[in-house]
Design a protein around this motif. Sequence first.
Motif: not given
Length: 607
Positions: A90, A295, A327, A347
């Motif tokens: 992202y 996110v 994130s 992530l």
Amino acid sequence: MATDLSRIRNFSIIAHIDHGKSTLADRLIQQTGGLTAREMSEQVLDNMDIEKERGITIKAQTVRLAYQAKDGLDYVLNLMDTPGHVDFAYEVSRSLAACEGALLVVDAAQGVEAQTLANVYQSIEHDHEIVPVINKIDLPAAEPEKVRKEIEDVIGIDASEAVMASAKSGIGIAEILEAIVTKIPPPKGDAAAPLKAMLVDSWYDPYLGVVILIRVIDGVLKRGQQIKFMQAGTTHLVDRVGCFRPKIEQLQELGTGEIGFITAQIKDVAQARVGDTLTDAKRPAEHALEGFKEVQPVVFCGLFPVDANDFEKLRESISKLRLNDASFSFEMETSAALGFGFRCGFLGLLHLEIIQERLTREYDLDLITTAPSVVYQIEFTHPDPAGITQIDLHNPADMPDPNKIATISEPWIQATIYVPDEYLGSILKLCQDRRGIQKNLTYVGGRAQATYELPLNEVVFDFYDRLKSLSKGYASFDYTQIGYREGDLVKMSILVNEEPVDALSMIVHRGTAEIRGRGMVERLKDLIPRHLFKIPIQAAIGGKVIARETISAMRKDVTAKCYGGDATRKKKLLEKQKKGKAKMREYGSVSIPQEAFIAALRMGDDA
């Protein structure tokens, strides 16, 4: 004074890990006089030790370069050094959205890799002008012409004018700079329109607060201006405007098409979310920029201190890391076996590894990481008292009663794997074993490109390590998420001395549960030391045991003092010992050493 739009070039560098992206950025900075030879260091734009050691970029960095082209005009080149790994996809998409073109760097010895492919397609989606650069042409194994053809065949872009370069030796750097000026278009934008700027990245600086990297799309951003974040809905006063050359240079304003940074007395990175749109609070833009998304963490695991006294230190360290990485999420959790710790969301696996390594290295902590798990969606047969029919499950230990569950869905990914021909068989078997569905298999030169759909749960464990070891390091792997699918999933508990160990419980597919369970109990049998009583180790699904190993008891020779005499005396002593052991087993507790946890959780399922 704002720069003339036609003289600005905003570009990023797309490359697979270790194809020479950071070295090329170093050379471009050196060639344009951004830093003197004395100030130069290897990988100037990588700030963290981990980035330099692993040869990866974790945070997006930018540098503004002044370049006088062959046409005699002065140009401003804004280079965005973006992360390359799939975990930061992202951030990469936002960095690419801030540019008009990209340098596609491909290693002349290794050719096009999976990650290069994923990012170059993103770049094409943003309608970028792509300049191919074939790097490392001075290596003995370099095959530039073969790689040129590969770029055309695999990616489908014209590579007839690809620049031949070696960033390490400084070959072709002047040609790359000219290609940037002549091939990459200048930015478009309206200086008179209301301010509209994209938030590309943000990080926490102990002296300046949150530093925000932005690209101005329309209008002008000035010092002392009241700005509004359109997605977050907050307003702030800009107290500093500047750019990196790569040293910080303060400016009065950033004009249309320019890339730079601002600070606005923001204390928390979570307020400055990547992809947000900045506008003037008094004269706002009508619409926010497209492409913003929250996110969401994908992989979850528990982090526990090896020494329980370090819990407060861990809390403090995690809070500091969170300042720099919005994130990454965490919440407190307790485990009967491991004590107090935190359930953290990441992530992806690389992100998990980086956070863990930074905690160990920068904050001097010894940590135990529980098995990584993904987020499952659980649908109930009937709504619970609060009327909830569906929940997201982050921790296998919190699994509801199976009788109440209608369906369990797990996240799936589409993986692209590049592998030399001779290793293809073992890689296909690996994907098959991990419940993969083959979608495509094509050949490019002597390499195969396999496309598979795989459950993310099967990938987070040790898929990447197995892929690398089976292909002797030659396979490359990249993935995108494709949503949730229902599966026959069950919670597998590990019981030691008939007590469940919550830190070792995991959600597995019913078809692979037995293999996983057997592998786990066999490993634990080797890891848990012997006690004075027998210890059963079991893997169970609900009340059904699917695998078992027993650690035999340590035994004192109670008959040693008997020499000769009646055999019944020996029997009596052995019987007494047997009763004592039975009683001990009833009341005795098994201490599982921390090393056993760490080793068992690293196991994957290569058993």
